[in-house]
Motif scaffolding. Sequence first.
Motif, mmCIF file in Angstrom:
data_model
loop_
_atom_site.group_PDB
_atom_site.id
_atom_site.type_symbol
_atom_site.label_atom_id
_atom_site.label_comp_id
_atom_site.label_asym_id
_atom_site.label_seq_id
_atom_site.Cartn_x
_atom_site.Cartn_y
_atom_site.Cartn_z
ATOM 1 N N ASN A 1 0.899 -1.206 -0.069
ATOM 2 C CA ASN A 1 0.045 0.018 -0.133
ATOM 3 C C ASN A 1 0.797 1.133 0.145
ATOM 4 O OD1 ASN A 1 -2.599 -1.199 -0.224
ATOM 5 N ND2 ASN A 1 -2.687 -1.610 2.199
ATOM 6 N N GLU B 1 6.914 10.656 -4.344
ATOM 7 C CA GLU B 1 5.999 10.926 -3.025
ATOM 8 C C GLU B 1 6.781 10.846 -1.808
ATOM 9 O OE1 GLU B 1 3.546 8.215 -5.744
ATOM 10 O OE2 GLU B 1 5.483 8.504 -5.130
ATOM 11 N N PRO C 1 2.665 4.420 -1.692
ATOM 12 C CA PRO C 1 2.290 5.377 -2.613
ATOM 13 C C PRO C 1 2.502 4.876 -4.061
ATOM 14 C CG PRO C 1 3.067 6.806 -0.877
ATOM 15 C CD PRO C 1 3.345 5.356 -0.616
ATOM 16 N N ALA C 2 2.014 5.027 -5.231
ATOM 17 C CA ALA C 2 2.387 4.518 -6.375
ATOM 18 C C ALA C 2 3.933 4.323 -6.892
ATOM 19 C CB ALA C 2 1.522 4.906 -7.590
ATOM 20 N N GLY C 3 4.396 5.564 -6.853
ATOM 21 C CA GLY C 3 5.726 5.781 -7.290
ATOM 22 C C GLY C 3 7.033 4.985 -6.457
ATOM 23 N N LEU D 1 6.254 2.463 -4.546
ATOM 24 C CA LEU D 1 5.840 1.058 -4.684
ATOM 25 C C LEU D 1 6.368 0.505 -5.896
ATOM 26 C CD1 LEU D 1 4.414 -1.534 -3.574
ATOM 27 C CD2 LEU D 1 2.262 -0.827 -5.042
ATOM 28 N N ALA D 2 6.452 1.236 -6.900
ATOM 29 C CA ALA D 2 7.115 0.771 -8.394
ATOM 30 C C ALA D 2 8.561 0.649 -8.248
ATOM 31 C CB ALA D 2 6.747 1.929 -9.506
#
Length: 108
Positions: A17, A61, A19-21, A23-24
């Motif tokens: 969970n 983020e 943040p997208a950046g 996590l990538a």
Amino acid sequence: MWKITFYSEKVEKETLNLPAGILANFLRIAELIEEFGPDLGRPHTAPLGKGLFEIRAKGREGISRSVFCTVKNKEIVILITVIKKDNTIPKRQMETVQKRMKEIQDEG
């Protein structure tokens, strides 16, 4: 081939969970670890001492740290994932990490 596991479902959920950046970036580093092992060096991983290491994931983020230890059979266990706010991981969280690592080692 290395295998990445999580200390618990809660730790897995916290990690996935992010943040997208972030996590990538984490997932890209995880793929590198599975292929080449956990000793990638900075900027991807870094030793923390006493058998602990960190995955250093960055995104627009912010920055996260996932602390892990290695166990037998090329397995690493992610013990905690935190969004970095300071230069160090808070003492209370590091105590949790050390307790979890001891539990894993005692099981093995």
